[in-house]
Design an enzyme around this catalytic site. Structure first.
Site, short mmCIF file in Angstrom:
data_model
loop_
_atom_site.label_atom_id
_atom_site.label_comp_id
_atom_site.label_asym_id
_atom_site.label_seq_id
_atom_site.Cartn_x
_atom_site.Cartn_y
_atom_site.Cartn_z
N THR A 39 47.00 9.71 -8.46
CA THR A 39 46.25 10.18 -7.32
C THR A 39 46.24 9.15 -6.20
OG1 THR A 39 44.88 11.24 -8.93
CG2 THR A 39 43.98 11.07 -6.71
N ARG B 126 46.32 22.71 -5.63
CA ARG B 126 46.31 22.22 -7.00
C ARG B 126 47.45 22.88 -7.78
NH1 ARG B 126 44.52 18.13 -10.23
NH2 ARG B 126 43.32 18.82 -12.03
N ASP C 128 44.67 17.69 -17.37
CA ASP C 128 43.32 17.90 -16.82
C ASP C 128 42.66 19.14 -17.41
OD1 ASP C 128 43.16 15.63 -15.26
OD2 ASP C 128 43.90 16.59 -13.44
N GLY D 7 41.16 7.91 -9.09
CA GLY D 7 40.36 7.28 -10.13
C GLY D 7 39.95 8.21 -11.25
N GLY D 8 40.64 9.35 -11.39
CA GLY D 8 40.33 10.25 -12.50
C GLY D 8 38.88 10.66 -12.48
N SER E 48 39.70 19.71 -11.58
CA SER E 48 40.01 18.40 -11.00
C SER E 48 38.73 17.67 -10.63
CB SER E 48 40.84 18.61 -9.73
OG SER E 48 41.03 17.38 -9.06
N ASN F 184 48.61 12.98 -11.28
CA ASN F 184 47.71 12.66 -12.38
C ASN F 184 47.93 11.21 -12.83
OD1 ASN F 184 45.53 13.14 -13.94
ND2 ASN F 184 46.60 14.20 -15.56
O1 DON Z 1 42.55 15.90 -10.61
C1 DON Z 1 42.07 15.00 -11.29
O2 DON Z 1 40.89 14.90 -11.53
C2 DON Z 1 43.00 13.93 -11.84
N1 DON Z 1 44.33 14.48 -11.98
C3 DON Z 1 42.98 12.73 -10.95
C4 DON Z 1 43.86 11.62 -11.49
C5 DON Z 1 43.65 10.30 -10.85
O3 DON Z 1 42.80 10.12 -10.01
C6 DON Z 1 44.50 9.19 -11.34
N2 DON Z 1 44.42 8.06 -10.45
N3 DON Z 1 43.93 7.02 -10.62
#
Ligand code: DON
Length: 601
Positions: free
Chosen positions: A400, A126, A442, A493-494, A471, A420
């Protein structure tokens, strides 16, 4: 008088019985073993992904990624005699070239490795906040959140991907390092532009065009490459060639480090040579928990994925979701209520374990699951404002993309990596040809205020120098009741990553779906705040939505976006799943939501 039974057959019978008793029990049946079996679910009429395509099947190895060019690289490395770790590293580097909206050198991620001997390892690469980062750095003079955590040089954390991939290969790889880097160099020297590549570029064109270097590299001539053109990334090829020849020393201490530091000075960023030199990837103890007899191995903090899944699964295990039915109002209600409670605790308590004391054991405990689940009412949604974070009493106790790889020996890698947002901070390092992440977003830029994923996070995840931001990335490996490799799963997917990964597991374990159905099935999400059950466009029938509303839920269908977009709008996630079959072969599927491809050998 009955005649005595002959002695020999009796002896034989006893021997046979004894032998039978010594034989191990046949393995319990696993879900998903019969791929042809159609479970008693049907997807909503308007749903675009059918339940019945045949999964990709292969006897000796599989790679599932969001981009066919990257999947092909992974398969070629397996063909060349590499193991799953070699293939995963090569795939990750290939994604950095062909999938620059998410694949990366300038970002970070997490990797779960399960070796054929059954040992499981979790690697954290990370990003870290630069040493000059401060708690208030994203606030304006009035104390309001700015967009600086999302766009531009300050949004970037110190990248972890080159260190992480190097370390994974150093520890578990078998091919020479140069052999796993070379395919990415070849792609950087020119790959044929696909619809997939163009569509992601198109979605971010304006924001990339705001920066000179991004425009020069990715939109040459102002427009960028057209479909079928050969797109050459010579700066990136040179960075990768130095990575091949010097390992991560170049990126963190050499010419590439100097390019990053110079970019920062030019653009008002704060990553220094000292930050780069100080970066290390870390091996951590994986989170493991039991769900209905399956062992789920996933990432520990600073990913919130493993612990939040454990909390949700712990609550849900007291109900028979299979009997309640897939995506029925009852099942969605129970999932949403568990998601809501677990995310309340995730958002409040989880952060970088090297900086903050975390209630890890609480998230894994039955006591926690019992206490949290006891407040779930079957006939009524609990408003999120009534769900305060629920662990306080215990604290004293102490863009991601995902790829999955299995080789012919049963070694397995599930990795999720990110910059991100798509194309991260939109800053391309001049002379190095790659985007820097915007993962500083984040953190809770201002605790209690939503970030770009609407996550309302707490003090513990405030910005701090050298700290890793929390994350949701959740690369996950599931073992069956015999401790054998069963499933690899993961997604971008955040904030929705955790609920998407978990639903992919529920779909198989509770609802008996095969790997295609588990990926295709429409998904729901709840993250405590905003207080909404969200669902994918076309993913729930109106009658189900009404039933959820009558329980007191606010329900929102995702916005479908423009009708001509290449990726179907209103979807969430991009699962890359592989299932180990009882006959030793593999079945895999790549999410059609973003057009990926599972390939086997
Ligand atoms: O680490 C995380 O939770 C975020 N940076 C993930 C970002 C993400 O999945 C964006 N994609 N759709």
């Amino acid at each position: 008088m009955p005649s005595p039974r002959p002695a020999l057959p009796r002896l034989l019978l006893l021997v046979l019985l004894a032998l039978a008793a010594c034989r191990p029990d046949p393995p319990p049946p696993r879900h998903g073993d019969d791929l042809a079996e159609t479970p008693a679910v049907s997807f909503p009429a308007a749903w675009p992904y059918a339940p019945d395509p045949e999964p990709v099947r292969a006897p000796r190895g599989m790679v599932a990624t969001t981009d066919v060019l990257a999947s092909r690289v992974g398969i070629e490395v397996l063909e060349a005699g590499g193991n799953a770790i070699d293939a995963a590293v090569a795939t990750g580097l290939a994604l950095a070239v062909v999938n620059p909206e998410a694949g990366n050198l300038g970002g970070g991620g997490f990797m779960m490795v399960r070796l054929a001997d059954g040992s499981v390892h979790a690697q954290d690469h990370r990003e870290r906040a630069p040493l000059a980062a401060t708690r208030e750095m994203f606030l304006d003079a009035e104390g309001n959140v700015t967009d600086r955590s999302v766009v531009g040089h300050l949004a970037a954390g110190v990248p972890g991907t080159p260190a992480g991939l190097w370390e994974a290969h150093r520890r578990f790889g078998t091919l020479p390092w140069a052999d796993v880097v070379q395919p990415a160099i070849d792609l950087a020297n020119g790959f044929e532009v696909t619809v997939r590549y163009l569509s992601t570029l198109e979605a971010a064109r304006e924001r990339i065009a705001a920066f000179t270097e991004g425009t020069r590299v990715f939109l040459p001539g102002g427009a960028g490459p057209a479909l079928g053109d050969t797109f050459v990334q010579s700066d990136l090829a040179a960075v990768l060639a130095r990575l091949r020849d010097q390992g991560p020393d170049d990126f963190y201490r050499g010419e590439t480090a100097a390019l990053i530091a110079a970019e920062m000075e030019r653009g008002g960023g704060i990553i220094t040579l000292e930050d780069l030199d100080a970066y290390t990837a870390v091996w951590r103890d994986p989170v493991v928990f039991d769900y209905r007899g399956y062992a789920i191995h996933s990432m520990p903090p600073p990913s919130s994925g493993g612990l939040t899944m454990a909390a949700i699964a712990g609550m849900l295990e007291r109900w028979d979701l299979g009997a309640l039915g897939w995506n029925t109002p009852e099942t969605i209600h129970l999932m949403a209520e568990s998601f809501r409670r677990a995310y309340a605790d995730r958002n409040e308590y989880l952060a970088d374990p090297d900086f903050v004391e975390l209630p890890v054991q609480v998230f894994l405990s039955e006591e926690y699951a019992d206490r949290r689940a006891a407040t779930i009412q079957r006939d009524r949604a609990t408003p999120s404002r009534e769900i305060a974070p629920g662990i306080e009493a215990f604290l004293d106790e102490s863009h991601t993309t995902h790829y999955s790889v299995v080789d012919g020996d049963g070694n397995a890698v599930a990795a999720t990596t990110s910059v991100n947002s798509w194309f991260g901070s939109k800053v391309v390092v001049a002379g190095a040809g790659f985007f820097l992440n915007n993962t500083m977003d984040d953190f809770a830029a201002k605790p209690g205020t939503p970030n770009q994923f609407g996550l309302v996070q707490g003090e513990r995840n405030a910005v701090g120098p050298g700290k890793r931001m929390l994350s949701a990335m959740t690369p996950t490996i599931v073992e069956d009741a015999n401790g054998e490799l069963f499933l690899l799963t993961g997604t971008p997917g955040g904030a929705t990553i955790i609920t998407t990964v978990l639903q992919s597991i529920f779909n198989v374990v509770d609802h008996g779906m095969n790997v295609v159905q588990a990926v295709h099935a429409p998904r729901v999400h709840h993250q405590h705040l905003p207080d909404l059950v969200q669902f994918e466009f076309g993913g729930l029938e109106a009658v189900t939505v009404r039933a959820l509303e009558s329980l007191g839920h606010s329900v929102r269908e995702r916005d479908p976006g423009p009708p001509d977009a290449y990726f179907a709008g209103g979807m969430s996630g991009d699962l890359q799943m592989i299932m180990a079959m009882p006959d030793g072969s593999l079945a895999g599927w790549s999410d059609p939501r973003r057009g990926g491809r599972a390939l086997g050998r």
